[in-house]
Structure formats: structure tokens, C-alpha cells
Motif scaffolding. Structure first.
Motif, PDB file in Angstrom:
ATOM      1  N   ILE A 144     -38.753 -27.747   4.062  1.00  0.00           N
ATOM      2  CA  ILE A 144     -38.454 -26.970   4.491  1.00  0.00           C
ATOM      3  C   ILE A 144     -38.131 -26.150   4.691  1.00  0.00           C
ATOM      4  O   ILE A 144     -37.130 -25.032   4.321  1.00  0.00           O
ATOM      5  CB  ILE A 144     -39.457 -26.803   6.154  1.00  0.00           C
ATOM      6  N   PRO A 145     -36.410 -26.762   5.478  1.00  0.00           N
ATOM      7  CA  PRO A 145     -35.336 -26.187   5.288  1.00  0.00           C
ATOM      8  C   PRO A 145     -34.774 -26.111   3.759  1.00  0.00           C
ATOM      9  O   PRO A 145     -33.867 -25.560   3.434  1.00  0.00           O
ATOM     10  CB  PRO A 145     -34.100 -27.477   5.622  1.00  0.00           C
ATOM     11  N   ALA A 146     -34.568 -27.123   2.871  1.00  0.00           N
ATOM     12  CA  ALA A 146     -34.387 -26.867   1.110  1.00  0.00           C
ATOM     13  C   ALA A 146     -34.958 -25.597   1.251  1.00  0.00           C
ATOM     14  O   ALA A 146     -34.072 -24.876   0.111  1.00  0.00           O
ATOM     15  CB  ALA A 146     -34.561 -28.329   0.453  1.00  0.00           C
ATOM     16  N   ALA A 147     -36.418 -25.552   0.776  1.00  0.00           N
ATOM     17  CA  ALA A 147     -36.983 -24.299   0.706  1.00  0.00           C
ATOM     18  C   ALA A 147     -35.941 -22.751   1.221  1.00  0.00           C
ATOM     19  O   ALA A 147     -35.762 -21.739   0.641  1.00  0.00           O
ATOM     20  CB  ALA A 147     -38.349 -23.920   0.716  1.00  0.00           C
ATOM     21  N   LEU A 202     -25.590 -26.770  -2.420  1.00  0.00           N
ATOM     22  CA  LEU A 202     -25.784 -28.112  -1.560  1.00  0.00           C
ATOM     23  C   LEU A 202     -26.445 -28.632  -0.341  1.00  0.00           C
ATOM     24  O   LEU A 202     -26.788 -29.406  -0.273  1.00  0.00           O
ATOM     25  CB  LEU A 202     -23.897 -28.363  -1.534  1.00  0.00           C
ATOM     26  N   ALA A 203     -26.491 -27.848   0.201  1.00  0.00           N
ATOM     27  CA  ALA A 203     -27.383 -27.822   1.706  1.00  0.00           C
ATOM     28  C   ALA A 203     -28.914 -27.963   1.052  1.00  0.00           C
ATOM     29  O   ALA A 203     -29.234 -28.754   1.439  1.00  0.00           O
ATOM     30  CB  ALA A 203     -27.228 -26.368   2.366  1.00  0.00           C
ATOM     31  N   GLY A 204     -28.753 -27.332   0.093  1.00  0.00           N
ATOM     32  CA  GLY A 204     -30.301 -27.322  -0.002  1.00  0.00           C
ATOM     33  C   GLY A 204     -30.755 -28.839  -1.089  1.00  0.00           C
ATOM     34  O   GLY A 204     -31.909 -29.110  -0.665  1.00  0.00           O
ATOM     35  N   ALA A 205     -29.494 -28.682  -1.948  1.00  0.00           N
ATOM     36  CA  ALA A 205     -29.818 -30.068  -2.453  1.00  0.00           C
ATOM     37  C   ALA A 205     -29.429 -31.570  -1.157  1.00  0.00           C
ATOM     38  O   ALA A 205     -30.390 -31.997  -1.697  1.00  0.00           O
ATOM     39  CB  ALA A 205     -28.678 -30.426  -4.065  1.00  0.00           C
ATOM     40  N   VAL A 206     -28.846 -31.034  -0.232  1.00  0.00           N
ATOM     41  CA  VAL A 206     -29.158 -32.621   0.428  1.00  0.00           C
ATOM     42  C   VAL A 206     -29.816 -32.985   0.935  1.00  0.00           C
ATOM     43  O   VAL A 206     -30.998 -34.199   1.034  1.00  0.00           O
ATOM     44  CB  VAL A 206     -27.714 -32.302   2.099  1.00  0.00           C
ATOM     45  N   ALA A 260     -29.607 -43.413  -2.646  1.00  0.00           N
ATOM     46  CA  ALA A 260     -28.027 -43.353  -1.221  1.00  0.00           C
ATOM     47  C   ALA A 260     -26.557 -42.781  -1.700  1.00  0.00           C
ATOM     48  O   ALA A 260     -26.340 -42.125  -1.041  1.00  0.00           O
ATOM     49  CB  ALA A 260     -27.708 -44.821  -1.136  1.00  0.00           C
ATOM     50  N   PRO A 261     -26.387 -43.551  -2.765  1.00  0.00           N
ATOM     51  CA  PRO A 261     -24.644 -42.388  -3.498  1.00  0.00           C
ATOM     52  C   PRO A 261     -24.860 -41.276  -4.119  1.00  0.00           C
ATOM     53  O   PRO A 261     -23.594 -40.740  -3.720  1.00  0.00           O
ATOM     54  CB  PRO A 261     -24.073 -43.853  -4.256  1.00  0.00           C
ATOM     55  N   LEU A 262     -26.053 -40.856  -4.902  1.00  0.00           N
ATOM     56  CA  LEU A 262     -26.533 -39.640  -5.118  1.00  0.00           C
ATOM     57  C   LEU A 262     -26.511 -38.217  -2.806  1.00  0.00           C
ATOM     58  O   LEU A 262     -25.733 -37.776  -3.295  1.00  0.00           O
ATOM     59  CB  LEU A 262     -27.792 -39.427  -5.801  1.00  0.00           C
ATOM     60  N   VAL A 263     -27.504 -39.255  -2.089  1.00  0.00           N
ATOM     61  CA  VAL A 263     -27.442 -38.214  -1.199  1.00  0.00           C
ATOM     62  C   VAL A 263     -25.837 -38.644  -0.437  1.00  0.00           C
ATOM     63  O   VAL A 263     -25.280 -37.402   0.147  1.00  0.00           O
ATOM     64  CB  VAL A 263     -28.554 -39.089  -0.133  1.00  0.00           C
ATOM     65  N   TYR A 264     -25.183 -39.437  -0.270  1.00  0.00           N
ATOM     66  CA  TYR A 264     -23.855 -38.895   0.089  1.00  0.00           C
ATOM     67  C   TYR A 264     -22.620 -38.148  -0.191  1.00  0.00           C
ATOM     68  O   TYR A 264     -22.191 -37.968   0.305  1.00  0.00           O
ATOM     69  CB  TYR A 264     -23.145 -40.375   0.389  1.00  0.00           C
ATOM     70  N   CYS A 265     -23.170 -38.228  -2.123  1.00  0.00           N
ATOM     71  CA  CYS A 265     -22.391 -37.456  -2.950  1.00  0.00           C
ATOM     72  C   CYS A 265     -22.240 -36.036  -2.637  1.00  0.00           C
ATOM     73  O   CYS A 265     -21.165 -35.394  -1.818  1.00  0.00           O
ATOM     74  CB  CYS A 265     -22.116 -37.918  -4.587  1.00  0.00           C
ATOM     75  N   LEU A 266     -23.499 -35.905  -2.437  1.00  0.00           N
ATOM     76  CA  LEU A 266     -23.838 -34.426  -1.670  1.00  0.00           C
ATOM     77  C   LEU A 266     -23.693 -34.013  -0.786  1.00  0.00           C
ATOM     78  O   LEU A 266     -23.149 -32.899  -0.677  1.00  0.00           O
ATOM     79  CB  LEU A 266     -25.634 -34.665  -2.041  1.00  0.00           C
ATOM     80  N   ILE A 267     -23.964 -34.684   0.196  1.00  0.00           N
ATOM     81  CA  ILE A 267     -23.367 -34.799   1.658  1.00  0.00           C
ATOM     82  C   ILE A 267     -21.768 -33.815   1.835  1.00  0.00           C
ATOM     83  O   ILE A 267     -21.301 -33.370   2.385  1.00  0.00           O
ATOM     84  CB  ILE A 267     -23.673 -35.894   2.304  1.00  0.00           C
ATOM     85  N   THR A 268     -20.426 -34.885   0.607  1.00  0.00           N
ATOM     86  CA  THR A 268     -19.363 -35.078   0.932  1.00  0.00           C
ATOM     87  C   THR A 268     -19.735 -33.819   0.160  1.00  0.00           C
ATOM     88  O   THR A 268     -18.525 -33.329   0.768  1.00  0.00           O
ATOM     89  CB  THR A 268     -18.701 -35.995   0.128  1.00  0.00           C
ATOM     90  N   ALA A 301     -25.721 -22.751   8.382  1.00  0.00           N
ATOM     91  CA  ALA A 301     -26.089 -21.803   7.535  1.00  0.00           C
ATOM     92  C   ALA A 301     -26.464 -20.080   7.855  1.00  0.00           C
ATOM     93  O   ALA A 301     -26.032 -19.458   7.050  1.00  0.00           O
ATOM     94  CB  ALA A 301     -27.569 -22.147   6.312  1.00  0.00           C
ATOM     95  N   MET A 302     -26.531 -19.963   9.065  1.00  0.00           N
ATOM     96  CA  MET A 302     -27.117 -18.755   9.847  1.00  0.00           C
ATOM     97  C   MET A 302     -25.953 -18.345  10.331  1.00  0.00           C
ATOM     98  O   MET A 302     -25.793 -16.893   9.965  1.00  0.00           O
ATOM     99  CB  MET A 302     -28.626 -19.310  10.651  1.00  0.00           C
ATOM    100  N   GLY A 303     -25.273 -18.801  10.702  1.00  0.00           N
ATOM    101  CA  GLY A 303     -24.240 -19.030  10.809  1.00  0.00           C
ATOM    102  C   GLY A 303     -23.757 -18.174   9.540  1.00  0.00           C
ATOM    103  O   GLY A 303     -22.117 -16.470   9.325  1.00  0.00           O
ATOM    104  N   PHE A 304     -23.662 -18.516   8.795  1.00  0.00           N
ATOM    105  CA  PHE A 304     -22.303 -17.976   7.450  1.00  0.00           C
ATOM    106  C   PHE A 304     -23.199 -16.407   6.916  1.00  0.00           C
ATOM    107  O   PHE A 304     -22.465 -15.456   6.503  1.00  0.00           O
ATOM    108  CB  PHE A 304     -22.327 -19.206   6.328  1.00  0.00           C
TER     109      PHE A 304
END
Length: 398
Positions: free
Chosen positions: A8-11, A42-46, A69-77, A230-233
Motif C-alpha cells: 500500500i505505501p509502495a503504491a 526509492l521509497a516505493g522500491a524499499v 537482504a543486501p538488495l533491501v539494505y542497499c535500497l534503504i541506504t 514523504a508527505m512532508g516533502f
């Protein structure tokens, strides 16, 4: 959290990004717009790749246990870096300094991403973990360093974001300040996410079990924090646009009195050019101002400087300031010119040049402020008195 709690947040991020893409295509060189789009993507991808169903699908597709695991960690970074870069570009300043600071953040977090990949390749994580990778492998060589590195990078970004946005919010006002405060509120949740994750991992290092903090408490905190941030931006950009539109429509409405006054001066009512209902407010204001100036061109031979000066003197005597008195005088002269034009249907005065009927030219810097003139037409007692005198029937001749 189940799959839909992530999707839902990704959408929501994907929809926000879709609204920004047309502007990105036409303004690709705008660093602020690029930063906003990168953050939303990137937020949606995370969220999309952190969902357990996606983790399972990626692991199956790659054939590598815990590849997600590393994929998600890299996206978060990368998302952490995009937030920092967006704030740097949003705040502005000398372009060279902005680019230099942005490059430093990008290079620094790119190095972190490279280190995460190397540490995963050096480590050994054969047992697939969909929800508790952090705590399950907290004591595994190289995996431990990878987990600590991504949490540390995320925590540094969160602390810097809170400090930067809060300090900036004290220096600005309006919707920008509201957006910055919202961002700070969102990052408070991100800091709470870091606290729960780090507590669970450190507990494992010390031989204790606080895995519930990592698997049950941290994900909702991350979801809420990301959505609020994201809302703040987005809020300052959207609300400022709405505020600008409200101001433009207000200008359009306030010009209406003057527009109605002078439009009859244009032969064939050509001043009232019709526009489609979906026309932008800016175009409507421009069209209305153009109509007014066209009316002035037809009224100019009927402008009477003596009426202008008389109305100005009466406005000053009634206590109006200089700018208001000038607007009242302009409005009174317009009213008299419209009346004179109506009394001259054949337009005989049109060929008399630019001088008024008394042989004196209209003020050289006229017209001045259209909004002030329009306001005076509706509200000035001086102008209303002139209208009443002109409408009063002539007395009996003796």
C-alpha cells in the motif's frame, strides 16, 4: 506486517511519482525535481522489495538464499542518501556548493552500498529468513558487519535529516516550515525504527532475545515514518501551488469590476474573449488584463485630466493615502470616460488624438495599479458620489 502493509505505501509512492514524471520529462535538468523523483522511486522500491512475498520471489528467481537482504539494505541506504540530497537541493544556495555537497553524500553512501555487497559475498547465509534476517544472522561473520553498517548508515542519515530540517524550519515560515516539521516528525519514527532494530541486534550480540522488536515493532515504524516524511516533502510543493492558484484566482476576481466597466468601450464587445473552462488561471488573468488595456485604448480620447485631478483632491481630503488617492482618481476618470464614450456612439472623439476632451493629456504614467483601480471602482465613496451625480436627473431649466 503482511504483504499488503508494504504494498500500500509502495503504491502511494508510485502514484506520487506518476504525477511528477511529466514535469521531470520537461525539466530534466532541475536538480530539485530529480531529487524528488529519486526519493519517491526509492521509497516505493524499499517497500515493494521489503515485503515478505517479494523477498521470497526474489530469492527464488535469483536462486540465492537471502539475496533480498543486501538488495533491501542497499535500497534503504540509497533512499537515505536521496533524502539528504533532496534537502540539500531544496534548501538551495550557491549552485557549485549545492552540487559539491550532493556529490559527497552520493559518493559516501555509494561506498556504503558497495561495502554491503562485498560483505554479503564474503559471508555465509544459507538459511532463508524472510522476516528476521537481522537477528538470525546477527552473530555471523561478515553478516554481522553488513547489518551493523546498513543500520549505522540509516541512523546517520536520520540524525542529519532531523538536525538539518529542524534548524532550517526555525529560519523559514509558511508551507515550507510546515513541510519541514512534518519531515522531522517522520524521521522521529525512523529514529525509533533504528532504536528497535539496533536494540534487537545488540541483544543478540549479548546473548539475549529481543527479536520481536525487529520483526514486529520496527517494520510499522518504518512504514509510518516513510509515509510521513514523504508527505512532508510533497506538502509544501502542493500547498504552495494551491496557494498560488488561490492568489491568481483572487486577482482574476478582483479585476472583474474594472473589466466589466471598460469592456463596453470596445466596439462589438470584443473585450470579452471566451476561454475554455479548463484554461489555466494565469491565462485567464492575462486575458482579463489584456481586455482591460484594450478598453483603455478605446477610452483614451475620453479621459479628462481635470476629473482625474478633482477626484484625487477629494480622495486626499477624505483621508486616503497617496497610492489610494491615485487609484481613486484613475477610477473616477475611467467612469467619466465610459460615460462620455456611451454619449458618443459614433466615436467622433476617436480621431481627436490622445488628449482628453479638455485638451489636456491623461497622466503620463497611467494606468498604474489595475487591482487598486478595480477596488476603487467598487468601494471608493468618491467614485460612488460621481456615479450618483451622473445618474441624477437634470433640474428644471429657468
Amino acid at each position: 506486517m503482511n504483504g499488503k502493509d508494504y504494498y500500500i505505501p509502495a503504491a502511494a509512492m508510485a502514484v506520487s511519482l506518476a504525477f511528477k514524471l511529466p514535469a521531470l520529462r520537461t525539466n530534466w535538468r532541475d536538480p530539485l525535481l530529480r531529487s524528488v523523483c529519486a526519493l519517491l522511486a526509492l521509497a516505493g522500491a524499499v517497500f515493494a522489495f521489503a515485503a515478505p512475498p517479494t523477498i521470497l520471489a526474489v530469492n527464488r528467481w535469483t536462486g540465492v538464499a537471502n539475496f533480498s537482504a543486501p538488495l533491501v539494505y542497499c535500497l534503504i541506504t540509497a533512499f537515505s542518501a536521496s533524502c539528504l540530497v533532496l534537502v540539500v537541493n531544496w534548501r538551495g544556495g550557491p549552485p557549485e556548493r549545492t552540487r559539491r555537497v550532493s556529490r559527497r553524500w552520493i559518493l559516501g553512501y555509494s561506498a556504503v552500498i558497495a561495502a554491503l555487497i562485498v560483505l554479503f559475498l564474503l559471508g555465509d547465509a544459507p538459511v532463508e529468513r524472510l522476516r528476521d534476517f537481522d537477528t538470525y544472522y546477527a552473530n555471523t561473520p561478515y553478516m554481522r558487519q553488513m547489518i551493523a553498517l546498513y543500520l549505522g548508515a540509516h541512523h546517520v542519515a536520520a540524525v542529519v535529516m532531523v538536525a538539518m530540517c529542524w534548524r532550517w524550519s526555525l529560519q523559514v515560515r509558511g508551507w515550507l516550515r510546515v513541510g519541514l516539521v512534518i519531515i522531522v516528525s517522520g524521521y522521529v519514527f525512523n529514529l525509533s525504527y533504528d532504536a528497535t532494530k539496533i536494540s534487537a541486534v545488540v541483544a543478540r550480540w549479548l546473548g539475549h532475545d529481543l527479536d520481536a522488536l525487529s520483526t514486529s515493532v520496527a517494520p510499522p515504524l518504518a512504514a509510518v515514518g516513510a509515509l510521513i516524511s514523504a508527505m512532508g516533502f510533497v506538502v509544501p510543493l502542493v500547498c504552495q501551488r494551491l496557494s498560488d492558484n488561490w492568489h491568481i484566482w483572487g486577482t482574476y476576481r478582483r479585476l472583474g469590476t474594472l473589466w466589466q466597466e471598460v469592456r463596453t468601450a470596445v466596439p462589438g464587445s470584443a473585450a470579452g474573449v471566451r476561454m475554455s473552462w479548463w484554461s489555466a488561471a494565469e491565462l485567464r488573468v492575462i486575458q482579463r488584463e489584456s481586455d482591460i488595456h484594450d478598453g483603455f485604448l478605446h477610452l483614451r480620447p475620453y479621459f479628462d485630466r481635470s476629473r482625474h485631478d478633482d477626484a484625487r483632491a477629494r480622495a486626499v481630503a477624505s483621508g486616503d493615502d497617496e497610492d489610494t488617492a491615485r487609484a481613486v482618481a484613475d477610477a473616477a476618470m475611467v467612469v467619466a470616460a465610459v460615460r462620455a464614450r456611451s454619449a458618443d456612439p459614433e466615436g467622433k472623439a476617436i480621431g481627436d488624438g490622445e488628449d482628453g476632451p479638455d485638451g489636456t493629456p491623461a497622466p503620463a504614467d497611467w494606468p498604474r495599479d489595475l487591482l487598486r483601480i478595480s477596488h476603487a471602482l467598487r468601494h471608493s465613496p468618491v467614485v460612488q458620489a460621481d456615479r450618483r451625480r451622473a445618474a441624477a436627473p437634470a433640474g428644471p431649466r429657468r
